[in-house]
Design a protein around this motif. Sequence first.
Motif, short mmCIF file in Angstrom:
data_model
loop_
_atom_site.label_atom_id
_atom_site.label_comp_id
_atom_site.label_asym_id
_atom_site.label_seq_id
_atom_site.Cartn_x
_atom_site.Cartn_y
_atom_site.Cartn_z
N TYR A 189 -19.26 -5.24 -10.93
CA TYR A 189 -18.38 -4.66 -9.92
C TYR A 189 -18.85 -5.02 -8.52
N GLU A 190 -20.17 -4.94 -8.31
CA GLU A 190 -20.71 -5.30 -7.00
C GLU A 190 -20.44 -6.77 -6.71
N CYS A 191 -20.57 -7.62 -7.73
CA CYS A 191 -20.31 -9.05 -7.57
C CYS A 191 -18.86 -9.31 -7.19
N ILE A 192 -17.93 -8.64 -7.86
CA ILE A 192 -16.51 -8.82 -7.57
C ILE A 192 -16.17 -8.29 -6.18
N LEU A 193 -16.74 -7.13 -5.83
CA LEU A 193 -16.50 -6.59 -4.50
C LEU A 193 -16.99 -7.54 -3.41
N ALA A 194 -18.20 -8.06 -3.59
CA ALA A 194 -18.75 -9.00 -2.60
C ALA A 194 -17.85 -10.22 -2.49
N TRP A 195 -17.36 -10.70 -3.63
CA TRP A 195 -16.47 -11.87 -3.62
C TRP A 195 -15.17 -11.57 -2.89
N LEU A 196 -14.59 -10.40 -3.15
CA LEU A 196 -13.34 -10.02 -2.47
C LEU A 196 -13.55 -9.88 -0.97
N GLN A 197 -14.70 -9.35 -0.58
CA GLN A 197 -14.99 -9.22 0.85
C GLN A 197 -15.18 -10.59 1.50
N ASP A 198 -15.87 -11.48 0.82
CA ASP A 198 -16.06 -12.83 1.34
C ASP A 198 -14.72 -13.55 1.48
N ARG A 199 -13.88 -13.39 0.45
CA ARG A 199 -12.57 -14.02 0.50
C ARG A 199 -11.76 -13.51 1.68
N ALA A 200 -11.78 -12.22 1.90
CA ALA A 200 -11.03 -11.65 3.02
C ALA A 200 -11.57 -12.17 4.35
N ALA A 201 -12.89 -12.26 4.45
CA ALA A 201 -13.48 -12.74 5.70
C ALA A 201 -13.14 -14.20 5.96
N ASP A 202 -13.05 -15.00 4.90
CA ASP A 202 -12.82 -16.43 5.06
C ASP A 202 -11.35 -16.79 5.22
N THR A 203 -10.47 -16.00 4.64
CA THR A 203 -9.06 -16.40 4.60
C THR A 203 -8.15 -15.55 5.48
N SER A 204 -8.57 -14.37 5.86
CA SER A 204 -7.70 -13.50 6.66
C SER A 204 -7.71 -13.93 8.13
N PRO A 205 -6.62 -13.72 8.84
CA PRO A 205 -6.61 -14.00 10.28
C PRO A 205 -7.57 -13.08 11.01
N PRO A 206 -7.99 -13.44 12.23
CA PRO A 206 -8.86 -12.54 13.00
C PRO A 206 -8.23 -11.17 13.17
N ILE A 207 -9.08 -10.17 13.26
CA ILE A 207 -8.58 -8.80 13.40
C ILE A 207 -7.69 -8.65 14.62
N GLN A 208 -8.07 -9.27 15.73
CA GLN A 208 -7.27 -9.18 16.95
C GLN A 208 -5.87 -9.71 16.73
N THR A 209 -5.77 -10.78 15.93
CA THR A 209 -4.45 -11.36 15.64
C THR A 209 -3.62 -10.40 14.81
N GLN A 210 -4.23 -9.77 13.84
CA GLN A 210 -3.50 -8.83 12.99
C GLN A 210 -3.02 -7.59 13.76
N LEU A 211 -3.77 -7.24 14.80
CA LEU A 211 -3.44 -6.02 15.55
C LEU A 211 -2.66 -6.32 16.83
N LYS A 212 -2.18 -7.51 16.97
CA LYS A 212 -1.55 -7.92 18.21
C LYS A 212 -0.39 -7.00 18.60
N THR A 213 0.46 -6.67 17.67
CA THR A 213 1.63 -5.83 17.98
C THR A 213 1.19 -4.43 18.41
N LEU A 214 0.26 -3.83 17.68
CA LEU A 214 -0.22 -2.49 18.04
C LEU A 214 -0.92 -2.50 19.41
N LEU A 215 -1.68 -3.53 19.68
CA LEU A 215 -2.39 -3.61 20.95
C LEU A 215 -1.43 -3.76 22.12
N GLU A 216 -0.37 -4.50 21.89
CA GLU A 216 0.62 -4.63 22.95
C GLU A 216 1.28 -3.29 23.25
N LYS A 217 1.56 -2.53 22.21
CA LYS A 217 2.18 -1.22 22.41
C LYS A 217 1.20 -0.21 23.02
#
Length: 971
Positions: A189-217
Motif C-alpha cells: 500500500y505504501e508503495c502504491i501510494l508513493a507511486w500515485l503521489q509521484d505520478r501526480a507530481a510529474d503529470t499534474s499541472p502546477p498548483i497555481q495553474t489549477q487554481l487560476k480561476t479561484l485566484l482571479e476571483k
Amino acid sequence: MAPITRSSVHGRPTDRSQDRFEEPLLPSDEEMADNYEAESSQEDPQSPYQSTAQEILRPLQDTADRVSKQVEEFAKALDKFVANREPTDGSLWEDALVLLDRYSKIAQIRKTITAADDSDSQTQTQTQKVLLESDLWGLIRNLLYCNSPDTLNSAQIAQESRLGGLHRYSGNIELWTAFLDSDVVAQQYECILAWLQDRAADTSPPIQTQLKTLLEKSERGEGVWSAGPVYTQTAIKQQKRTRALSGPLDPSIQNLNRSHARKGDRKSLVAQLDPDSRTRESAVLQEEDEYYEQAAWRTCWEMLRRGQTGAEIQSWWAERREVWRYAVVRGCSPNMGEMANSPWLRILNLASNAEWSERCYSLTRNPAILDVYQKAVYGVLCGEMEVSKSAAKTIDDHLFVIFNALLIQRYQHYIQAYRHKLGNPEAIVYHPQPSAITQIRQYAGKAPSEPTTKDETHLPHKLLELTIVSKDFDTFFVGMGKAAAQVAHATGLGSHLMKDNDDDVSDVARINAQDQDSVRMVVHLQLLLRALGFLESSYTSHEYEMENNIASYIGWLEREGKFSLLPLYGSKLSEQRRPRVLGAILINVTDRRERDLQVKLMKQYHIDISEVAYGIFWLANMDTIKRLRNMTEIPTPPRITVPGATTSTAQLRVRPGLMAGEVSDADDKIIRSVEWYRYVDAENWGSVAWSVTVLYKMFLVEGNFVALRQLLDRASLSEISLAAVGMNLNFADDEPPADDEKGEDEETDDDHIQPISPSRKRKDPMPEHPLVKAGTDRGTLAYKSLVWRQLEQLVAAIDSLDVFQEIADNLEANRMNPAAVRSCKRDMKKALEDVRQVMQPLFDPEFLCRSQDDMEGVLLTALRNHYIPECILAYNSVLYCAGHYVSRVWLVECLELSQLVAQNPTLTDAFVEGGRMKELVRAFALDSRALLEATEQSGSKTKKIKAEKGNSDIWKVSWKQQGPVDLEALD
C-alpha cells in the motif's frame, strides 16, 4: 538484489526529474539512448520537401522508429531472462527485478525522446502514454519486491520479533518502521501510494495553474498571495474603528450583524479570524476571501495528493503567512528528524496524537463545513475514505484515497497491538489485518462504468494500472486473450493465429487489445508473472485465451516484419499451440536464407523443428486431409492421353500442355508447406513421408498436373532427404547407381537397345507398414519413403511423357525445316532415354501395393488402375513415335512392352480393372502393323536389328504397304 528504497525513511527527492531507480544506466542503456537520439535526429538538408511533406511525415516515422527500437530492446531483455526455474528460487526473483528495471529504463529512454517532440495534442497523448508505461514498470517492480520470498520471510520474522522489541518510550519512527517490516500488505500500500503521489507530481499541472480561476476571483493580484482573508480583515478593522474598540471584536455585540455583513447576500461576517471562526460563529467571510479559502484548501489537497515534502509545504505557507495550514497537514506534531520531509509524517504522528485523528474525523462529519476540499483534507488525514472521494476526479485520485485509508487502518491496527503489548508484555507476536483486496477489486470493476472515470479507462494502460494495484491478473489476462481473438477476427489482423470466440468481453479490453503498446506490456508482464508462479490457475483453466495475448503480439511482429523475433516469443507458447502459431506465419516465408535463419533461431530456443514443420503442413492442408479422410468413393481422375489427331488408327498421345501453366496461389501455398520438411530430423521422417504422399494422392485424384509438376521440382525425395537426413533416400543401397548419361550430341547405336528389366516376382507381404517401422538407418528411412518414392516415380513418368510429347509436336510442326528437324530429333533421343528410365519403376509388381490401412489401399489401387494403363499406353505411343522419327528399332520395343504387360499380373490387373484392355490390344496391333510396314520399305540401307536375345531378322517380312510412306526417310 538491493532492497527497495523506502520513501518512508528517506523521503521523496525534491528533484522530480531524476530516475526512480537509483542504479545508473548500464553501458548498453547509454548506447541504446544514443541510438534513439541518432535515429530521431537524422535529417536530409538537401531535401526540397523538408518544409512540407517531410515535416508532416517525420513525426510519424520517428514514432515508428522508436516503437521498433523499443520492441527489439524488450526482446533482448526477455531473451536474457531464464524463466525455467522454480518460483521459490531466490535468483529467479533477483533476475525478475533486474528485468523489470530494464523494461522501465527502455521505456524511460523512449519517454525522454518522445517528450522532446511534444509539440501537438497527438504527441502529448503519446508522451503521456509512454510516461505511464515507464511508471507502471517501476510500480510492478516494487510490488513484486514486496512479494518476493526474501521479503515474505523477513516479514514473518518481524511479526514474531519486532513488536516485542518496542517499549513505552519507542518513538513514532520506530513504530512506523516496525509496522512496515511486519506487514507486507502495508508495504504494498505504501508503495502504491508513493507511486500515485509521484505520478501526480510529474503529470499534474502546477498548483497555481489549477487554481487560476479561484485566484482571479479572490482578487489577490499576481505573484505571492496576500496573507489570509484580507477583505474580511478590513471589514473587522472598520467595525473596530467605528465602535472605538481597542480589543477583539466581540461577535455578541448587539446589532453587529446589521452592519457587519456581506453586501451581496447580507450574511453575517465573522468577527474574529482564527481558523475555525466560521464554524464557531456560524458566519461567513467576504466573497473574495471565500474564494481564497477554497483555493487554500484545494492547495492543501494537492500537496497531500502529490506527496510534497514538509520543507516544500512549510515554505509555501510561510510565504503566505499561514504556517498553521502546514501544521494541519503534517499532523500537529513536531518534526521527526530524518522523517521531517517524509510524505508519511502525517501518518506517523497518529501514533502519538490520536486526538488529532479523532478531531479530523469529527470535522469530516461537520455539516457546517461545506468546502469539498477542506473535508477531503481532513478525510485524508484521518483515513476517512468516503469523504475524501468527494474531491477525487480521476482514477488515480480514487486509488490515492482508497490506499491512503487502507494504510492508515492497518497502521492504527498496529498501534492498537503496540498499546496492548504495553499492558501485556507477553503479547509479542503481531498478526496483520487481512488484505482488503476485495474492496480494491470492487472499485477496479466499477471504474470503467462510472461516469466520472469511464472515459479515462479507455486510455491505454489505465486498465492495466487498475489490474496491477488490484492484483486481478487472472481476470485481466483471460479477458485480454478473449478480446484479442475477437479483435483479430473483426479486423482480419492475426485471425490466422487464433480461433474466434463469442464470450462477453468489455469494450475496454477490446480497446487495449487493439493497442500494440498495451499488448506488448501485457505479454511481457504475463510471461514474467507466470515464471514467478502467479498465473498457474489461469494457465490451467484458460491456457488458450492466455496464449492469445502472445499470439496477438506475434501477429503484430509479423506485420511489422520482425521475423527474427518470432522464435523467441513462439518459444513461450505451449507445445501444442507453438506449431500452429509459428506454422501459420512461416508458411509465407519463401526465401531460403530467411528460412535457415528461422530454423537456427528455433533451435536456439529449443523449439521442435519437426513439430513446426508439421504444423505448417497441417495448417496449409487441413481441407485436403479432411477430404481424403472423408472420401467414401474415389472419383475417376482425368486422363493424360487423348486420341491421335492424324488418322482413325493413330496411337493415343499425351494431352498437349498437360503439365504446363502457372500454379495457383492456393496450390503454391500447399507446396510451400512441404518445403519446410528439409529441416526435420530422421526421427520424424515418417511424418514427412506421409505428408508428401497426401499431396501426391490428392493432386493425382484431382488431376492437378501443374501442381504435381511443381511438387516434383520443389519437394523431390532426393532433395528433401539429403537436406533433412543427409541421405538420398531414392536409393536404398549405400550408394546411388553410376550416372551413365551421354552427351547431347553423342550419337547412340540406334540398333542396340538395352532391354526393359524383366518383371520381378511379387514379394511376400511385410509385417508392418513402412511409416511405423523403427530406426533411422538408410534402409529404414528409404522403406518409410516407399509410397512417396513410388508416387513421385509415377509423376516423373507422366512429366517425362509430357516432355516427349511436346518435342514430338514441335517436330511434327516443323517437318519442312531440316535444321529444326535435326535439333528436335536430338532432343527426342534424349527425351526417349529419359522416358525409358522413369518408366522402369512402374513395371515393378510391387508398385503402389503397400498401403498403411484399407482406406489408403483403396486409394492407391484406384490410382494404380487409372494411371498405370494411361502411362503404359502413352509410353507405347512414345515408342511408336520414335519408331517412325528416330529408328524402326523402337517398334520392336513396343512388342517387348506387350510381352512385359502380359507377364506382369499387376499391370494386367490394372488394365482389366481400369477397363483399358481393349485399348491396349488395339495399340499393340497398331505397333505390329507399323513394324511390318517399316520393315517392308527399309531397303538395302536398313541396318541389322540387334537385341540381347539374338538376331531379329524374323521381323523382316515381304508384305508391302499400299501407298508411299516417307517417315523413315527422315531418319
